[in-house]
Motif scaffolding. Structure first.
Motif, PDB file in Angstrom:
ATOM      1  N   ASP A 260       0.856  -1.256  -0.001  1.00 18.82           N
ATOM      2  CA  ASP A 260      -0.053   0.024   0.112  1.00 18.82           C
ATOM      3  C   ASP A 260       0.878   1.097   0.071  1.00 18.82           C
ATOM      4  N   ILE A 261       0.443   2.296  -0.430  1.00 17.98           N
ATOM      5  CA  ILE A 261       1.047   3.885  -0.568  1.00 17.98           C
ATOM      6  C   ILE A 261       0.185   4.640   0.353  1.00 17.98           C
ATOM      7  N   ASP A 262       0.822   5.216   1.311  1.00 19.76           N
ATOM      8  CA  ASP A 262      -0.120   6.050   2.183  1.00 19.76           C
ATOM      9  C   ASP A 262       0.417   7.354   1.983  1.00 19.76           C
ATOM     10  N   MET A 263      -0.389   8.510   1.857  1.00 21.98           N
ATOM     11  CA  MET A 263       0.033   9.696   1.792  1.00 21.98           C
ATOM     12  C   MET A 263      -1.009  10.834   2.308  1.00 21.98           C
ATOM     13  N   ASP A 264      -0.195  12.056   2.595  1.00 24.62           N
ATOM     14  CA  ASP A 264      -0.756  13.047   3.242  1.00 24.62           C
ATOM     15  C   ASP A 264      -0.322  14.171   2.888  1.00 24.62           C
ATOM     16  N   LEU A 265      -0.770  14.706   1.756  1.00 22.84           N
ATOM     17  CA  LEU A 265      -0.191  15.876   0.815  1.00 22.84           C
ATOM     18  C   LEU A 265      -1.066  16.958   0.716  1.00 22.84           C
ATOM     19  N   ASN A 266      -0.439  18.255   0.878  1.00 22.00           N
ATOM     20  CA  ASN A 266      -1.196  19.565   0.611  1.00 22.00           C
ATOM     21  C   ASN A 266      -0.497  20.380  -0.404  1.00 22.00           C
ATOM     22  N   PHE A 267      -1.295  21.006  -1.243  1.00 17.85           N
ATOM     23  CA  PHE A 267      -0.736  21.572  -2.444  1.00 17.85           C
ATOM     24  C   PHE A 267      -1.406  22.880  -2.548  1.00 17.85           C
ATOM     25  N   SER A 268      -0.690  23.961  -2.917  1.00 20.25           N
ATOM     26  CA  SER A 268      -1.353  25.166  -3.029  1.00 20.25           C
ATOM     27  C   SER A 268      -0.742  25.989  -4.084  1.00 20.25           C
ATOM     28  N   GLY A 269      -1.295  27.116  -4.642  1.00 16.14           N
ATOM     29  CA  GLY A 269      -0.615  27.961  -5.671  1.00 16.14           C
ATOM     30  C   GLY A 269       0.431  28.849  -5.017  1.00 16.14           C
ATOM     31  N   SER A 270       1.335  28.921  -5.825  1.00 15.40           N
ATOM     32  CA  SER A 270       2.750  29.887  -5.185  1.00 15.40           C
ATOM     33  C   SER A 270       2.738  31.129  -6.031  1.00 15.40           C
ATOM     34  N   ASP A 271       2.191  32.133  -5.623  1.00 12.75           N
ATOM     35  CA  ASP A 271       2.485  33.373  -6.312  1.00 12.75           C
ATOM     36  C   ASP A 271       1.798  33.505  -7.819  1.00 12.75           C
ATOM     37  N   ILE A 272       0.616  32.795  -7.740  1.00  9.44           N
ATOM     38  CA  ILE A 272      -0.381  32.920  -8.821  1.00  9.44           C
ATOM     39  C   ILE A 272      -1.077  33.879  -9.053  1.00  9.44           C
ATOM     40  N   SER A 273      -1.504  34.265 -10.383  1.00  7.97           N
ATOM     41  CA  SER A 273      -2.292  35.428 -10.722  1.00  7.97           C
ATOM     42  C   SER A 273      -3.383  34.846 -11.842  1.00  7.97           C
ATOM     43  N   ILE A 274      -4.128  35.869 -11.881  1.00 12.35           N
ATOM     44  CA  ILE A 274      -4.962  35.636 -13.336  1.00 12.35           C
ATOM     45  C   ILE A 274      -3.985  35.603 -14.575  1.00 12.35           C
ATOM     46  N   LYS A 275      -2.933  36.249 -14.642  1.00 12.58           N
ATOM     47  CA  LYS A 275      -1.932  36.282 -15.766  1.00 12.58           C
ATOM     48  C   LYS A 275      -1.283  34.942 -15.826  1.00 12.58           C
ATOM     49  N   SER A 276      -1.083  34.262 -14.691  1.00  5.38           N
ATOM     50  CA  SER A 276      -0.194  33.162 -14.701  1.00  5.38           C
ATOM     51  C   SER A 276      -1.364  31.961 -15.191  1.00  5.38           C
ATOM     52  N   ILE A 277      -2.470  31.924 -15.005  1.00  6.23           N
ATOM     53  CA  ILE A 277      -3.666  30.826 -15.439  1.00  6.23           C
ATOM     54  C   ILE A 277      -3.559  31.413 -16.884  1.00  6.23           C
ATOM     55  N   LEU A 278      -3.690  32.527 -17.334  1.00  6.48           N
ATOM     56  CA  LEU A 278      -3.798  32.617 -18.930  1.00  6.48           C
ATOM     57  C   LEU A 278      -2.836  32.465 -19.581  1.00  6.48           C
ATOM     58  N   SER A 279      -1.664  32.294 -18.914  1.00 11.47           N
ATOM     59  CA  SER A 279      -0.297  31.643 -19.586  1.00 11.47           C
ATOM     60  C   SER A 279      -0.420  30.419 -20.067  1.00 11.47           C
ATOM     61  N   LEU A 280      -1.306  29.376 -19.297  1.00 12.96           N
ATOM     62  CA  LEU A 280      -1.379  28.190 -19.941  1.00 12.96           C
ATOM     63  C   LEU A 280      -2.165  27.864 -21.258  1.00 12.96           C
ATOM     64  N   ILE A 281      -2.781  28.991 -21.375  1.00 14.04           N
ATOM     65  CA  ILE A 281      -3.613  28.723 -22.704  1.00 14.04           C
ATOM     66  C   ILE A 281      -2.756  28.378 -23.944  1.00 14.04           C
ATOM     67  N   PRO A 282      -3.008  27.466 -24.862  1.00 19.98           N
ATOM     68  CA  PRO A 282      -1.883  27.102 -25.833  1.00 19.98           C
ATOM     69  C   PRO A 282      -1.937  28.279 -26.824  1.00 19.98           C
ATOM     70  N   GLY A 283      -0.686  28.515 -27.248  1.00 24.24           N
ATOM     71  CA  GLY A 283      -0.346  29.318 -28.311  1.00 24.24           C
ATOM     72  C   GLY A 283      -0.543  30.991 -28.205  1.00 24.24           C
ATOM     73  N   VAL A 284      -0.846  31.473 -27.075  1.00 23.84           N
ATOM     74  CA  VAL A 284      -1.135  32.791 -26.813  1.00 23.84           C
ATOM     75  C   VAL A 284      -0.032  33.509 -25.819  1.00 23.84           C
ATOM     76  N   TYR A 285       0.606  32.747 -25.315  1.00 20.96           N
ATOM     77  CA  TYR A 285       1.465  33.230 -24.183  1.00 20.96           C
ATOM     78  C   TYR A 285       2.307  34.243 -24.642  1.00 20.96           C
ATOM     79  N   GLN A 286       3.050  34.278 -25.455  1.00 21.96           N
ATOM     80  CA  GLN A 286       4.169  35.261 -25.860  1.00 21.96           C
ATOM     81  C   GLN A 286       3.269  36.488 -26.588  1.00 21.96           C
ATOM     82  N   GLU A 287       2.193  36.291 -27.517  1.00 21.89           N
ATOM     83  CA  GLU A 287       1.796  37.302 -28.318  1.00 21.89           C
ATOM     84  C   GLU A 287       0.787  37.918 -27.384  1.00 21.89           C
TER      85      GLU A 287
END
Length: 875
Positions: A260-287
């Motif tokens: 068995d694999i036991d886990m207790d993990l917490n994750f959270s955004g680090s210095d994220i913003s609306i712009k950082s989310i938009l940066s994941l949109i394919p093909g539009v980051y630089q332009e």
């Protein structure tokens, strides 16, 4: 003292000499050992620069270093032309004393410089990385002893400037990792230590089923794990992973003391913003992002807790919230403001079917107009939803704030929609119990894109929703130059949207003043003769049940104008049916009934035509079938009417397979003339008693089409005032097989013809005043052959009676046999087509249901297996 110095100097010189000579002396043996190990364990072609194989005790004294340059692995069939791995330089450093002492070998460092890796998986699952030589099973006690006697501990490793391509045809998955640099350190000789790794990727692309989810994104990952090897527990300490500008941090642990694999993990955004989310949109980051201003607060967090094994997964939760968000594009002054989003995902590991997703709040303000929405989704076994959309949205303003490359869009959308329910209600057709109500309207809608350069616009449309149906009250649109008006109802839209096995049902009225099909032909297609342009099979969807009552004033197609088309077109189970579709074309009137069945591999058709007053030469110029089966029409003047029934199959180019075409019918010709073609000139040259023109008045042609030929029953024509009877057949290959019977007055045809006729009477010259003459026409239409088949006394009968009597005896049996065979063949083809269509549809539906069930099970099992394998490989 001097002697001692000499002795010490000699010893040092000897040691240095040994350090230099030992690698040289043993180089060939070590190189042979490497070659033997490769041959014994790797089923592939391995190459390296033999001159670049180096050993040294000086370079890393007191440790031992080994380097291999230009190292690579090429697979065997079917991957003999694909390089799995190529490395500019591969080297490692070994603690010399650990080798001398035996036991655990300590590797101080490993380096891969500029590796190029290409991983290929074929559709059948065969992979080019499967190159290990199969070995016999080793007894458990032997394996344990071997493991205890030999082990390796690595302190540090580094990969420089690597490129990886992974293409899996079986999963339709493609990814590239370009500019990968990775390093790690950790003292695996200790039971508890910190493992530190740094990773950067210059370009990450992920494509699944043709959809590019990530496009050339950057990745950085800095991880520090506390490794507790005796307890198999791995604890995240300082760490950060960032995809483009979107960063995530972890804390917690993963432990694998048992299976068995036991886990207790917490994750959270680090210095994220609306712009950082938009940066994941394919093909539009630089332009795109260079000109975007954003603000607002974002929080992203989640957990993964519990046990992973064959029976369950850990519980996973995630939340993403946006407050007071703002997005403003540099070239457009109106921003999206007051953006508020609340989302929550919960996936229980014990039963993933109970997964829930909730977005209770989505709202934004665009130029004073507010749009809000909500969505809740749960229960994978009985899909349950709650959705709402409310407000006004100016699409042109939205696209200026969030531009889409290659698309211009405008129009005002007003929505007030809400619906909730579950799949069980749909499956049981309990529509009245599904709350679904509201309205949606569009005004001034226009869209122009690279895929739709002609443009599409909606002057005005409105629809209302009830649990059972969507009522389209009005729809006034322009598709390029073509106007379209629609109204009617569409039902079962909820079931159709949520299930692959549901059918969308609609009853619509379609009207248009002018529909221009030529506008949708490509420039290349327009320049090519459309009778020869290759097409693709048109497949009618099997999951729609639509009835269109159509009324179109004019259809423009390939230079033709189809006028006043109206009638009922129904589409159901992959079959389109035409019911009393009437229209005017080429100054003639058409009425069509019949079916087009695209379920079968070669689409089948069965159409009836009622044609009135159609120009014969225009029909030849326009229709392929006339050119193939009636080439003589090219030189005929006049009009015709017809009642025809045609059935058969279409090829991949959407053209009839003429060898399988079957048809019967009657063609009515009131007044027509044939003159000036090769056939008439050849007949005149042979017979002398016929002119180069044939006229036809008040004739009804009984025709039958089968096996690539058209058969014509006897009919009368006039040849230079002389009546004649014609019957026979011609093929799609141009071949002719016709008989022409006529009564000839011997006194008028001349001595040469009389002499020819005498050879058929047994006399030296013709005695009777009239003779019944039969001409045989063979060859092809382009190269006809005409000869006198027989001649006999007319016996005092009138010309018409003599010809009819002669023809009747020959064709009576053929007519009866053809009629019986035609009916039997038609019934047989209809029944076979219907049975085949039903069987194909039932088979397809069963396959879809079975495939969906198997894929669901397989996806769940693979998800569990991959998660476990990934975690084990990571730690």
């Amino acid at each position: 003292m001097k002697k001692l110095l000499i002795i010490l100097g000699s010893i040092v010189a000897l040691v240095v000499a040994l350090l230099i000579l030992i690698p040289i002396i043993f180089k060939d043996d070590i190189q042979k050992a490497v070659d033997d190990a490769i041959a014994k364990n790797i089923n592939a072609t391995v190459y390296y620069d033999r001159g670049g194989f180096s050993l040294s005790l000086i370079k890393s004294f007191p440790n031992f270093s080994l380097a291999i340059d230009d190292f690579g692995i090429v697979g065997k069939a079917p991957f003999e032309e694909d390089t799995l791995l190529s490395v500019a330089s591969f080297g490692f450093e070994i603690d010399l004393m650990s080798v001398i002492n035996g036991g655990q070998i300590k590797v101080n460092s490993i380096l891969l410089d500029q590796p190029e890796i290409t991983v290929l998986v074929l559709e059948n699952g065969k992979a080019n990385y499967d190159i290990a030589v199969a070995s016999e099973e080793v007894a458990e006690e032997d394996t344990t002893a071997s493991t205890a006697a030999f082990s390796v501990a690595i302190k540090s490793w580094e990969i420089r400037n690597a490129n990886l391509i992974y293409y899996d045809e079986s999963m339709k998955f493609y990814t590239t990792i370009l500019g990968l640099n990775h390093s790690g350190t950790g003292d695996f000789t200790q039971d508890i230590f910190d493992l530190t790794t740094q990773t950067t990727v210059d370009g990450l692309t992920v494509n699944m089923d043709g959809v590019e989810y990530l496009s050339n994104k950057t990745l950085t990952a800095d991880l520090t794990l506390n490794m507790d090897l005796p307890h198999a527990k791995y604890t995240f300490k300082e760490n950060k992973i960032a995809l483009n500008d979107f960063g995530i941090g972890f804390d917690g642990y993963v432990a694998m003391p048992t299976e068995d694999i036991d886990m207790d993990l917490n994750f959270s955004g680090s210095d994220i913003s609306i712009k950082s989310i938009l940066s994941l949109i394919p093909g539009v980051y630089q332009e795109y992002l260079a000109g975007v201003e954003t603000s607002g607060s974002i929080s992203f967090s989640g957990t993964a807790k519990g046990t992973y094994n064959e029976n369950r997964l850990p519980d996973v939760t995630a939340k993403l919230d946006v407050d007071n968000g703002k997005i403003k594009y540099a070239e457009y002054p109106i921003p999206i403001e007051k953006l508020t989003i609340r989302t929550a995902l919960n996936v229980p590991g014990e039963n993933m079917d109970n997964m829930t997703f909730n977005m209770p709040t989505f709202s934004m303000l665009l130029d004073g107009e507010t749009v809000s929405a909500n969505l809740a989704f749960s229960n994978l076994q009985n899909y349950t939803w709650d959705f709402g959309l409310h407000g006004n949205l100016d699409l042109e303003k939205l696209l200026k704030v969030v531009p889409v490359e290659g698309m211009n869009l405008k129009g005002l959308m007003t929505a007030d929609l809400s619906t909730s329910g579950n799949m069980k209600l749909i499956e049981e057709e309990r529509y009245a119990e599904i709350p679904a109500a509201g309205s949606l309207s569009l005004t001034g809608f226009e869209v122009v894109s690279e895929d739709l350069p002609q443009g599409f616009s909606i002057k005005k449309t409105s629809m209302t929703f009830t649990p059972k149906q969507v009522a389209l009250k009005e729809f006034d649109a322009m598709l390029g130059k073509s106007d379209i008006q629609l109204d009617g109802v569409v039902s079962n839209f909820i079931g159709f949207a949520l299930s692959e096995n549901e059918t969308l049902v609609g009853k619509l009225n379609l009207r248009s003043k002018s529909f221009d099909l030529d506008e949708w032909m490509t420039e290349e297609t327009a320049e090519v003769d459309t009778t020869a342009a290759p097409l693709e099979v048109i497949r009618v969807p099997t999951n729609i049940d639509f009835a269109f009552m159509s009324a179109i004033n004019t259809i423009h197609y390939d230079g033709m104008e189809i006028k006043d088309l109206d009638g009922l077109i129904t589409v159901k189970e992959g079959i389109a049916r035409l019911n009393n579709i009437d229209f005017n074309l080429l100054d003639g009137a058409f009425v069509m009934n019949g079916t087009y069945n695209s379920v079968v591999e070669e689409p089948a058709f069965d159409f009836g035509f009622d044609i009135s007053d159609l120009s014969i030469p225009k029909a030849y110029e326009t229709f392929n079938t006339v050119q193939k089966l009636a080439p003589v029409a090219k030189n005929v003047t006049g009009d015709f009417s017809a009642l025809l029934q045609l059935s058969g199959n279409l090829g991949a180019d959407m053209m009839p397979i003429y060898e399988h075409l079957y048809g019967t019918g009657v063609i009515q010709i009131d007044d027509a003339a044939l003159k000036g073609d090769k056939l008439m000139k050849t007949i005149s040259a042979v017979s002398k008693f016929s002119g180069e023109e044939v006229t036809v008045k008040d004739v009804k042609l009984q025709v039958e089409i089968k096996e690539g030929r058209i058969y014509v029953d006897p009919f009368d024509v006039s040849m230079k005032g002389q009546k004649a009877t014609i019957y026979g057949s011609n093929g799609i290959d141009g071949s002719l097989d016709y008989k022409i019977s006529t009564v000839v007055k011997t006194g008028k045809v001349g001595s040469a013809v009389n002499a020819a006729l005498a050879t058929y009477t047994g006399g030296a010259k013709v005695i009777d005043e009239t003779m019944l003459v039969k001409l045989k026409v063979s060859g092809t239409y382009e190269d006809p052959k005409v000869g006198i088949a027989s001649a006999e006394s007319a016996g005092g009968q009138s010309p018409a009676a003599s010809v009819k009597a002669a023809a009747k005896a020959e064709i009576d049996k053929q007519l009866k046999a053809a009629e019986d065979k035609a009916k039997a063949e038609l019934d047989k083809q209809k029944k076979a087509a219907e049975a085949k269509a039903k069987a194909e549809l039932a088979k397809k539906q069963a396959e879809l249901e079975k495939e969906a069930e198997e894929q669901a099970k397989k996806a769940a099992e693979e998800a569990k297996k991959k998660a476990k394998d990934a975690l084990k490989k990571m730690f």
